[in-house]
Design a protein around this motif. Sequence first.
Motif, mmCIF file in Angstrom:
data_model
loop_
_atom_site.group_PDB
_atom_site.id
_atom_site.type_symbol
_atom_site.label_atom_id
_atom_site.label_comp_id
_atom_site.label_asym_id
_atom_site.label_seq_id
_atom_site.Cartn_x
_atom_site.Cartn_y
_atom_site.Cartn_z
ATOM 1 N N LEU A 53 0.843 -1.196 0.000
ATOM 2 C CA LEU A 53 0.000 0.000 0.000
ATOM 3 C C LEU A 53 0.876 1.243 0.000
ATOM 4 O O LEU A 53 1.640 1.469 0.939
ATOM 5 C CB LEU A 53 -0.918 -0.003 1.224
ATOM 6 C CG LEU A 53 -1.810 -1.235 1.398
ATOM 7 C CD1 LEU A 53 -2.685 -1.060 2.645
ATOM 8 C CD2 LEU A 53 -2.657 -1.485 0.167
ATOM 9 N N HIS A 54 0.762 2.039 -1.031
ATOM 10 C CA HIS A 54 1.599 3.231 -1.189
ATOM 11 C C HIS A 54 1.155 4.357 -0.262
ATOM 12 O O HIS A 54 0.120 4.275 0.409
ATOM 13 C CB HIS A 54 1.579 3.698 -2.648
ATOM 14 C CG HIS A 54 0.213 4.126 -3.125
ATOM 15 N ND1 HIS A 54 -0.394 5.292 -2.718
ATOM 16 C CD2 HIS A 54 -0.660 3.531 -3.988
ATOM 17 C CE1 HIS A 54 -1.570 5.418 -3.307
ATOM 18 N NE2 HIS A 54 -1.765 4.356 -4.072
ATOM 19 N N GLY A 55 1.926 5.432 -0.268
ATOM 20 C CA GLY A 55 1.609 6.605 0.531
ATOM 21 C C GLY A 55 0.773 7.618 -0.226
ATOM 22 O O GLY A 55 0.380 7.395 -1.383
ATOM 23 N N SER A 56 0.509 8.764 0.401
ATOM 24 C CA SER A 56 -0.383 9.757 -0.193
ATOM 25 C C SER A 56 0.189 10.379 -1.466
ATOM 26 O O SER A 56 -0.555 10.789 -2.355
ATOM 27 C CB SER A 56 -0.679 10.861 0.824
ATOM 28 O OG SER A 56 0.512 11.535 1.210
ATOM 29 N N GLY A 57 1.520 10.444 -1.580
ATOM 30 C CA GLY A 57 2.135 11.080 -2.739
ATOM 31 C C GLY A 57 1.970 10.321 -4.028
ATOM 32 O O GLY A 57 2.184 10.885 -5.108
ATOM 33 N N GLU A 58 1.576 9.055 -3.953
ATOM 34 C CA GLU A 58 1.439 8.240 -5.156
ATOM 35 C C GLU A 58 -0.008 8.093 -5.609
ATOM 36 O O GLU A 58 -0.296 7.383 -6.580
ATOM 37 C CB GLU A 58 2.041 6.848 -4.922
ATOM 38 C CG GLU A 58 3.546 6.845 -4.776
ATOM 39 C CD GLU A 58 4.019 7.526 -3.495
ATOM 40 O OE1 GLU A 58 4.783 8.506 -3.610
ATOM 41 O OE2 GLU A 58 3.599 7.109 -2.393
ATOM 42 N N ARG A 59 -0.931 8.762 -4.935
ATOM 43 C CA ARG A 59 -2.336 8.639 -5.313
ATOM 44 C C ARG A 59 -2.586 9.175 -6.721
ATOM 45 O O ARG A 59 -1.902 10.074 -7.184
ATOM 46 C CB ARG A 59 -3.219 9.374 -4.304
ATOM 47 C CG ARG A 59 -3.265 8.720 -2.940
ATOM 48 C CD ARG A 59 -4.102 9.499 -1.950
ATOM 49 N NE ARG A 59 -3.516 10.788 -1.610
ATOM 50 C CZ ARG A 59 -3.993 11.608 -0.675
ATOM 51 N NH1 ARG A 59 -5.077 11.262 -0.003
ATOM 52 N NH2 ARG A 59 -3.397 12.745 -0.407
ATOM 53 N N GLY A 60 -3.582 8.616 -7.379
ATOM 54 C CA GLY A 60 -3.925 9.064 -8.727
ATOM 55 C C GLY A 60 -4.565 7.957 -9.519
ATOM 56 O O GLY A 60 -5.173 7.042 -8.955
ATOM 57 N N ALA A 66 2.672 3.791 -8.111
ATOM 58 C CA ALA A 66 2.815 3.079 -6.840
ATOM 59 C C ALA A 66 4.100 2.265 -6.775
ATOM 60 O O ALA A 66 4.528 1.859 -5.695
ATOM 61 C CB ALA A 66 1.616 2.170 -6.606
ATOM 62 N N THR A 67 4.722 2.031 -7.921
ATOM 63 C CA THR A 67 5.942 1.218 -7.958
ATOM 64 C C THR A 67 7.206 2.061 -7.879
ATOM 65 O O THR A 67 8.308 1.502 -7.926
ATOM 66 C CB THR A 67 5.994 0.379 -9.254
ATOM 67 O OG1 THR A 67 6.282 1.234 -10.383
ATOM 68 C CG2 THR A 67 4.676 -0.350 -9.496
ATOM 69 N N GLN A 68 7.079 3.371 -7.767
ATOM 70 C CA GLN A 68 8.252 4.242 -7.837
ATOM 71 C C GLN A 68 9.005 4.357 -6.524
ATOM 72 O O GLN A 68 10.191 4.719 -6.513
ATOM 73 C CB GLN A 68 7.833 5.642 -8.325
ATOM 74 C CG GLN A 68 7.197 5.648 -9.700
ATOM 75 C CD GLN A 68 8.069 4.997 -10.756
ATOM 76 O OE1 GLN A 68 9.238 5.345 -10.919
ATOM 77 N NE2 GLN A 68 7.503 4.034 -11.483
ATOM 78 N N ILE A 69 8.349 4.101 -5.401
ATOM 79 C CA ILE A 69 9.023 4.178 -4.108
ATOM 80 C C ILE A 69 8.743 2.899 -3.325
ATOM 81 O O ILE A 69 7.961 2.046 -3.753
ATOM 82 C CB ILE A 69 8.591 5.414 -3.287
ATOM 83 C CG1 ILE A 69 7.129 5.291 -2.833
ATOM 84 C CG2 ILE A 69 8.789 6.702 -4.075
ATOM 85 C CD1 ILE A 69 6.735 6.352 -1.822
ATOM 86 N N GLY A 70 9.374 2.774 -2.177
ATOM 87 C CA GLY A 70 9.123 1.606 -1.345
ATOM 88 C C GLY A 70 9.652 0.332 -1.967
ATOM 89 O O GLY A 70 10.792 0.268 -2.430
ATOM 90 N N ILE A 71 8.819 -0.695 -2.015
ATOM 91 C CA ILE A 71 9.258 -1.979 -2.555
ATOM 92 C C ILE A 71 9.672 -1.850 -4.012
ATOM 93 O O ILE A 71 10.657 -2.449 -4.448
ATOM 94 C CB ILE A 71 8.154 -3.046 -2.414
ATOM 95 C CG1 ILE A 71 7.877 -3.341 -0.949
ATOM 96 C CG2 ILE A 71 8.571 -4.332 -3.122
ATOM 97 C CD1 ILE A 71 6.838 -4.409 -0.740
ATOM 98 N N GLY A 72 8.918 -1.091 -4.787
ATOM 99 C CA GLY A 72 9.234 -0.952 -6.196
ATOM 100 C C GLY A 72 10.627 -0.407 -6.426
ATOM 101 O O GLY A 72 11.377 -0.901 -7.282
#
Length: 258
Positions: A53-60, A66-72
């Motif tokens: 589950l991504h954060g607020s900055g990746e909403r859209g 959603a794959t640009q930060i975190g696990i991605g």
Amino acid sequence: MNCALRTLLCALIFTLLSCTTMRETGFLDRPGYVVYVPHNYDARKSWPVILFLHGSGERGDDAMRATQIGIGAAIRHDRDLVPAIVVFPIAPEETRWLDAEADGAMRALDRTIGEFNVDRHRVYLTGLSMGGYGAYHLALAHPDRFAALVVVCGGLLPHASTTAVRQSPLTMHAADPYAFVAESLKHIPIWLFHGADDPIIPVEESRRMNEEFRRAGADVHYTEYAGVGHNAWDRAYSDGAMWTWLFEQRREMSSYSP
């Protein structure tokens, strides 16, 4: 060999190859979500699956965000770090991982489980920031689905520092939401990460949850990064020890089978 037999044999070989070596891998677009398939995916064996589950900055409306930060980002840096299928649902602008968005994330997970050969004993849930709040919510809503949780700079209650998070309606009735969540989820192994200097989601959220999980007798790990602000996810998702621990976690199957 006659023509009919040759045609049948070729069709059989093609089917076998399509199920194994020819399966498309990488970050694959699906309606409303992205699924990551490891480069060495082989349908002849079962694979762990992670719901992220991504954060607020990746909403859209572009799930690839959603794959640009975190696990991605961790996978792009080292594709061998995460030998698992990963599901990346997307939350629309101005929404949270509650209600319809939470239901949509679970549908994406179930569709992925139906599409690939997944080890149902090793289904994991993780999220960062707004997604960390969502991870608690989804774990409460589906307490028998996940073998382990990883929550990065998440929490339970909203704060004046951000409008991106809200309290889960599943904890509204509790006099002490932290104790309620810890008691409800103490059967699920969990690892919490937080930056000590987080200006968005106060580190006290994870400190309090760590204390309550320990009090409840849960299998909890807590990592706090000194001098780190809100971005605790780069270090958390690149931590090889965390991944080793995660993939060791298994759950007993319940009567539920998506």
